[in-house]
Design an enzyme around this catalytic site. Structure first.
Site, short mmCIF file in Angstrom:
data_model
loop_
_atom_site.label_atom_id
_atom_site.label_comp_id
_atom_site.label_asym_id
_atom_site.label_seq_id
_atom_site.Cartn_x
_atom_site.Cartn_y
_atom_site.Cartn_z
N GLU A 1 -0.77 -4.90 -10.55
CA GLU A 1 -0.64 -6.18 -9.85
C GLU A 1 -0.73 -7.37 -10.80
O GLU A 1 -1.35 -8.40 -10.47
CB GLU A 1 -1.71 -6.31 -8.75
CG GLU A 1 -1.56 -5.29 -7.65
CD GLU A 1 -2.41 -5.61 -6.43
OE1 GLU A 1 -3.39 -6.36 -6.57
OE2 GLU A 1 -2.08 -5.12 -5.35
N GLU B 1 0.55 1.13 -2.80
CA GLU B 1 -0.74 1.02 -2.12
C GLU B 1 -0.53 0.63 -0.66
O GLU B 1 -0.22 -0.52 -0.35
CB GLU B 1 -1.63 -0.05 -2.79
CG GLU B 1 -2.17 0.36 -4.12
CD GLU B 1 -3.10 -0.68 -4.73
OE1 GLU B 1 -3.74 -1.45 -3.99
OE2 GLU B 1 -3.17 -0.71 -5.98
#
Ligand code: GAL
Length: 750
Positions: free
Chosen positions: A190, A259
């Site tokens: 991320e 995710e």
């Protein structure tokens, strides 16, 4: 002579090669390649729709791994996913550990043995509510380092660790092309959320990380999650509660969901998040409906933050996450069962999903839509002689109305769709599954059943300095307040907490001496004021002592401290105990975050003005005496001078407690109820169970019933209001033998 020697060598070599080949091939898979196109990963030449189960190996014990993998497989997973944990693998620079809970190779092999694939997210920054986001604390001390940016020292360290991992996996033949289970790797995590904080250097770092990863020639594709500028050959992927609208940054890359947050984590004093399975199933069905190809549950099993691995600040020891397999390794129903049914329905659609390049979209109503996957596929005819053409068709019918059910007509047939639901039609006609209709397993609550053998640890109640309900077997040792060893040192000024502790302990003692004159005392009395300790900013917990007496406690994340204090005339010892409760695991510039105190630190209200504490001479002491004496180990604990705890004992502020108990028979998980304790850490037979803290969640903010309809956020469907966030602590090591005492257990709490 020469010739025969050479022949012997050749024979030996071929024998060796033969053994190697047969072992590897029999163990996992025939070697296969992994590539991708716009639609999916291509595994051994075939596009695949994949369900992946996130399990972080150090959040379980190796004893639990086979069962967790088996339960994932039975639940319909094709892939197991994990991060790697740099600070677990390299606690001291250059000294690697791959043992026990950190035996990555063993974990990957177990996954391969069970016939599942592996997605390894190396990071090595991982976030993950893990201490310091996975970075070893020594990384801060590398000269000139700035984390996660175009910084030579950082890149060098990162490359060294990532190379170490890839080399290890290659040596162990764990990549798909070697017949191993690993099909996909991740670099960074991320970074897209942080990139802007680093300007051009951030952009350069992304390119560097991508090239570095590709340069390792691991032979399987790499992903970067939440990275819209992921370069050429790296697949950018989605992390979110919903990823059905997600499009990677190139039409040649498949849509991957690294995710899928099926629950959420929590903090001490927080409520427990719960994500309803109907909504989770809806999100997954929508993802595959709209072109998704690989979905990974974050987490399929969350587990436990053992020891001091919990990130923060303030994340609790349990990492249950409301995942389909709960912290104890038990199936969390109806989540696990409903998702298993969903996976089976998606599996039935796989031939059509992989055959069709694009779905056909049909609007069925104002908030209703269908996606139909249809293709002609060639199959082998009888005796492999003729090639036959067969058509495959699967469809998803969605009702995204949050309130109302809808009846729609699809290819001449009528279907009723509950609100916020998807019906899956593997043959484009019959509904195999609807995400909002949870099957018979709804009422099964395995968690309660399995926890019934919870042993009642002799209760320790510590309120208003009273100790009650203490059984005969409890022993205690007081922990000294303040400086306890010759290993202390004195320094003129305030030092940053982590620079001193190196995170070897949560605790850092600071002691200085304050002089109070008669005039000060008179001044306070006349003006009815008291001196006050003022600190601009502090994290995570501060305890203030004057002459050994606890005067105040503050906790928070970079909060201001305004703590009135009482002094007698003359010299007094002012002791500040600063504590960390899990290092920061998210955010830019982590290396600068630190812990302890920031800004001005002073005593106000003195007759002659404020005392600037940052100018005084302080004596520093890292950690607690018991910690450094290893009072909690089987070998060392007897040396500690334990005394029997009496019913009317007044506990000191810091006390070690020890008791022996026999774990109950049977295989059911056992948990300690530490709900009556304060704050501390617990060990069983030398194993560090984790931190505990008896903070209570706010009374409000929980809903009696949970409406699955509508977009989920972690504040929806909260539970556990008004109760301690965590009072049960999983005893993973109940079968550890202790010096011929059979299963006798020894617990130590601080
Ligand atoms: C994501 C992150 C994960 C984890 C998750 C929350 O943003 O990539 O590592 O921290 O949030 O549980």
């Amino acid at each position: 002579m020469m010739v025969s020697e050479k022949r012997a060598f050749v024979q030996l070599l071929s024998l060796y090669l033969f053994i190697q080949f047969s072992v590897t091939a029999a163990k996992f898979f025939e070697p296969f390649n992994v590539t991708y196109d716009h639609r999916a990963l291509i595994i051994d030449g075939k596009r695949r729709m994949l369900i992946s189960a996130g399990i972080h190996y150090p959040r379980a014990t190796p004893q639990m791994w086979p069962d967790l993998i088996a339960k994932s497989k039975e639940g319909g997973a094709d892939v197991i996913e994990s991060y790697t944990f740099w600070n677990g693998h390299e606690p001291v620079r250059g000294q690697y550990t791959f043992e026990g809970r950190f035996d990555l190779v063993k974990f990957v092999k177990l996954v391969g043995d069970s016939g599942l694939y592996f997605l390894l997210r190396i990071g090595p920054y991982v976030c993950a509510e893990w201490n310091f986001g996975g970075f070893p604390v020594w990384l801060r001390d590398v000269p000139g380092i700035e984390f996660r940016t175009d910084n030579e020292p950082f890149k060098r360290e990162m490359q060294r660790f990532v190379t170490k991992i890839v080399d290890l996996l290659r040596e162990e033949k764990l990549f798909s092309w070697q017949g191993g289970p690993i099909i996909l790797l991740q670099i960074e995590n991320e970074y897209g959320n942080m990139e802007r904080s680093y300007g051009q250097k951030g952009k350069d770092y992304v390119k560097w990380a991508a090239n570095m990863a590709l340069g390792l020639r691991a032979g399987v594709p790499w992903v970067m999650c939440k990275q819209t500028d992921a370069p050429g050959d790296i697949i950018d992927t989605c992390n979110d509660y919903y990823c059905d609208g997600y499009k990677p940054n190139s039409p040649n890359k498949p849509t991957i969901w690294t995710e899928n947050w099926d629950g959420w984590y929590t903090s001490w004093g927080g409520r427990l998040p719960h994500r309803p399975v109907e909504d989770l199933a809806f999100a997954i069905a929508r993802f595959f409906q709209r072109g998704g190809s690989l979905m990974n549950y974050y987490m399929y099993f969350g587990g436990t933050n053992f020891g001091r691995t919990s990130g923060g600040p303030f994340y609790i020891t349990s990492y249950d996450y409301d995942a389909p397999i709960d912290e104890y390794g038990l199936l969390s129903e109806p989540k696990w069962g409903h998702l298993k049914d969903l996976h089976a329905a998606i599996r039935l659609c796989e031939p059509a999903l992989v055959a069709a390049d694009l779905p056909r979209y049909m609007k069925l109503g104002p908030k209703q839509e269908a996606h139909l996957y249809w293709a002609n596929i060639q199959t082998n005819g009888l005796n492999n002689t003729l090639s036959e053409s067969q058509s495959v068709c699967s469809a998803f019918l969605a009702n995204i109305d949050e309130h109302k059910a809808a009846t729609v007509t699809f290819r001449g047939k009528s279907y009723t769709l509950p609100p916020w639901s998807v019906s899956i039609l593997p043959d484009c006609r019959n509904t195999a599954f609807n995400t909002a209709k949870v099957g018979a397993q709804t009422s099964v609550k395995l968690v309660e059943h399995a926890l019934s053998p919870k042993i009642s640890v002799p209760e320790l109640v510590m309120t208003k300095n009273e100790v009650s309900s203490i059984p005969e077997s409890w022993m205690s040792v007081n922990e000294p307040i303040g400086i306890w060893s010759v290993n202390n040192f004195t320094f003129q000024g305030m030092l940053e907490h982590l620079n001193v502790t190196k995170d070897e302990s949560d605790y850092l003692w600071h002691m200085t001496r304050i002089y109070v004159s008669d005039e000060d005392i008179t001044f306070w009395e006349e003006n009815q004021v008291s001196p006050t300790l003022v600190i601009d900013s502090m994290r995570d917990v501060l305890r203030v002592f004057i002459n050994g007496q606890l005067t105040g406690s503050v906790s928070g994340h970079w909060v201001k401290v305004v703590q009135p204090v009482q002094f007698q005339q003359g010299y007094s010892d002012l002791i500040l105990l600063s504590q960390t409760v899990g290092l920061q695991n998210y955010g830019a510039f982590l290396e600068k975050d630190g812990a302890g105190f920031r800004g001005q630190i002073k005593l106000t209200g003195f007759k002659n003005g404020d005392i600037d504490l940052s100018k005084l001479s302080w004596t520093y002491q890292v950690g607690l005496k018991g910690e450094f004496q290893k009072i909690f180990t089987i070998e060392e604990n007897e040396k500690a001078g334990w005394t029997k705890l009496k019913r009317d004992a007044t506990p000191s502020t810091f006390t070690w407690y020890k008791a022996y108990f026999d774990a109950p028979d049977g295989k059911e998980p056992v948990a300690f109820d530490l709900g009556s304790m304060g704050k501390g850490q617990a060990w069983v037979n030398g194993h560090h169970i984790g931190r505990y803290w008896n903070l209570v969640a706010p009374k409000d903010g929980c809903s009696k019933s949970c409406d699955y309809r509508g977009a989920y956020n972690p504040n929806k469907c909260m539970t556990n209001c008004g109760k301690p966030t965590q009072s049960w602590y999983y005893l993973h090591w109940k079968r550890t033998t202790y010096r011929g005492h059979g299963y006798r257990q020894q617990t130590i709490y601080l």
